[in-house]
Design an enzyme around this catalytic site. Sequence first.
Site, PDB file in Angstrom:
ATOM      1  N   ASP A 163       0.877  -1.170   0.000  1.00 36.31           N
ATOM      2  CA  ASP A 163       0.000   0.000   0.000  1.00 36.31           C
ATOM      3  C   ASP A 163       0.915   1.220   0.000  1.00 36.31           C
ATOM      4  OD1 ASP A 163      -2.249   1.695   0.255  1.00 36.31           O
ATOM      5  OD2 ASP A 163      -1.994   1.731   2.429  1.00 36.31           O
ATOM      6  N   GLU A 211      -1.351  -1.568  -4.818  1.00 36.20           N
ATOM      7  CA  GLU A 211      -2.579  -0.786  -4.953  1.00 36.20           C
ATOM      8  C   GLU A 211      -2.385   0.315  -5.995  1.00 36.20           C
ATOM      9  OE1 GLU A 211      -5.424   2.065  -2.269  1.00 36.20           O
ATOM     10  OE2 GLU A 211      -4.547   0.297  -1.312  1.00 36.20           O
ATOM     11  N   ASP A 222      -2.048   0.896   7.655  1.00 34.62           N
ATOM     12  CA  ASP A 222      -1.269   0.737   6.423  1.00 34.62           C
ATOM     13  C   ASP A 222      -0.911  -0.728   6.172  1.00 34.62           C
ATOM     14  OD1 ASP A 222      -1.045   3.577   5.667  1.00 34.62           O
ATOM     15  OD2 ASP A 222       0.103   3.738   7.517  1.00 34.62           O
TER      16      ASP A 222
END
Length: 181
Positions: free
Chosen positions: A7, A67, A139
Amino acid sequence: MRILGVDPGLRRTGFGVIDTDGARLRYVASGTIVVPPAAALAQRLKVILDNLREVVRDTQPDVAALEIVFLNTNPSSTLLLGQARGAALCALADCGLDVHEYTALQIKKSVVGTGRAAKEQVQAMVRHLLALDGLPAPDSADALACAISHAHVGPLADRLLLMSKKGKSGRARLRGGRLAV
């Protein structure tokens, strides 16, 4: 298969590693790369690059899932986030990993069941799916969710690609609701 989920973020980049065995998921590692905010942009990107290389070296994943970043209301922030994502992508590619990309909507839908899930819902489902003792940090949870999403979607995508390559040979088809090759 061992999957590394990432991420990306310019301040905090989450990572999560899981093992898959069919439908079974097993937690391996996760964490957050915290980037010093006072450093110059080039140095901040290098922190992401170097730390992700180290994560790959330490965990030896087979594949990575990253992502995809979409446009925010602030174009300047979006550009900076895109640069952080680029540093992460370069680190993964430099380590020789195949990188699969998913939108936040795809990840949330795959893990929670709805693309509009809140961060807390993602954390709770990641905890449940990986049988963790506590909630992962936001996260890390997003990165683990990205890896879980690839675990759910990746094998089907690979089979469909194989089916399309075989064309009309008749060797790949649906049988009893399943793709048979």
